[in-house]
Design an enzyme around this catalytic site. Sequence first.
Site, PDB file in Angstrom:
ATOM      1  N   CYS A 236      37.677  35.130  31.908  1.00  0.00           N
ATOM      2  CA  CYS A 236      37.579  36.187  32.830  1.00  0.00           C
ATOM      3  C   CYS A 236      38.622  36.240  34.059  1.00  0.00           C
ATOM      4  CB  CYS A 236      36.085  35.937  33.628  1.00  0.00           C
ATOM      5  SG  CYS A 236      36.071  34.508  34.518  1.00  0.00           S
TER       6      CYS A 236
ATOM      7  N   HIS B  18      32.490  32.374  38.091  1.00  0.00           N
ATOM      8  CA  HIS B  18      33.091  33.638  37.282  1.00  0.00           C
ATOM      9  C   HIS B  18      34.100  34.251  38.146  1.00  0.00           C
ATOM     10  CE1 HIS B  18      33.177  36.837  34.824  1.00  0.00           C
ATOM     11  NE2 HIS B  18      32.529  37.783  35.631  1.00  0.00           N
TER      12      HIS B  18
ATOM     13  N   ASP C  89      34.159  43.815  36.848  1.00  0.00           N
ATOM     14  CA  ASP C  89      33.275  42.545  36.175  1.00  0.00           C
ATOM     15  C   ASP C  89      33.867  42.507  34.587  1.00  0.00           C
ATOM     16  OD1 ASP C  89      32.071  40.254  35.476  1.00  0.00           O
ATOM     17  OD2 ASP C  89      29.970  41.292  36.225  1.00  0.00           O
TER      18      ASP C  89
END
Length: 259
Positions: free
Chosen positions: A64, A206, A218
């Site tokens: 991520c 995250h 996201d």
Amino acid sequence: MSEQRKPCKRGCIHTGVMLYGVLLQGAIPREYMISHQTDVRVNENRVNEQGCFLARKQMYDNSCGAASLLCAAKELGVDKIPQYKGSMSEMTRKSSLDLDNRCERDLYLITSGNYNPRIHKDNIADAGYSMPDKIVMATRLLGLNAYVVEESNIFSQVISFIYPDARDLLIGMGCNIVHQRDVLSSNQRVLEAVAVSFIGVPVGLHWVLCRPDGSYMDPAVGENYSCFSTMELGARRSNSNFIGYTKIGISIVITNEAL
């Protein structure tokens, strides 16, 4: 922007220790991921034509940070990526920075610390996590500047206690660490670390992308959202066990000084 959920005081140190197993690592539970091997080059053309912000669903469980950095760099006008040894860009002889698997993989090798051929893993999916110093390194390789924000709260205190080398690594590479984030300018983006909660329990950290207008991207979902609260809603729609994101006060501000 929605009000942040306050972490439960009971067992907060234990929770912090547990979370540190994925310290700013970009780790997110596998069951939350909708898809792992996703190439969004077609989607890139669509959003660019509309003049919108970019979005990218991360390829791997822990990429991520790389996916967020890729979108941030593209939005800040970066169009080249170094062809370092062992990179997909070197193998394909391509130097363009594209919103594709090649560039996310190349950035992920750096942010996970696996850019060195001596420690390069055969399976990039197992490469590891995106740490702050390695994200700053990748940011600089793209020609951008970065500094780290570490606000004072229980999460950052636990992280600093358990992993004291994090600050030293950043200082050693000449990266500024501040305790408060200034108002963002149009030539800036932020990679923000959030705690992920399932059924009310923080289970991992995250990286998400934040912009000057307060919007978010996201990479777990691969979508843009107008604010933090709508990003949480999007995450809930993707997994019924997901409760929310909690800001932990650690972020990386990325700047293109040429803009």
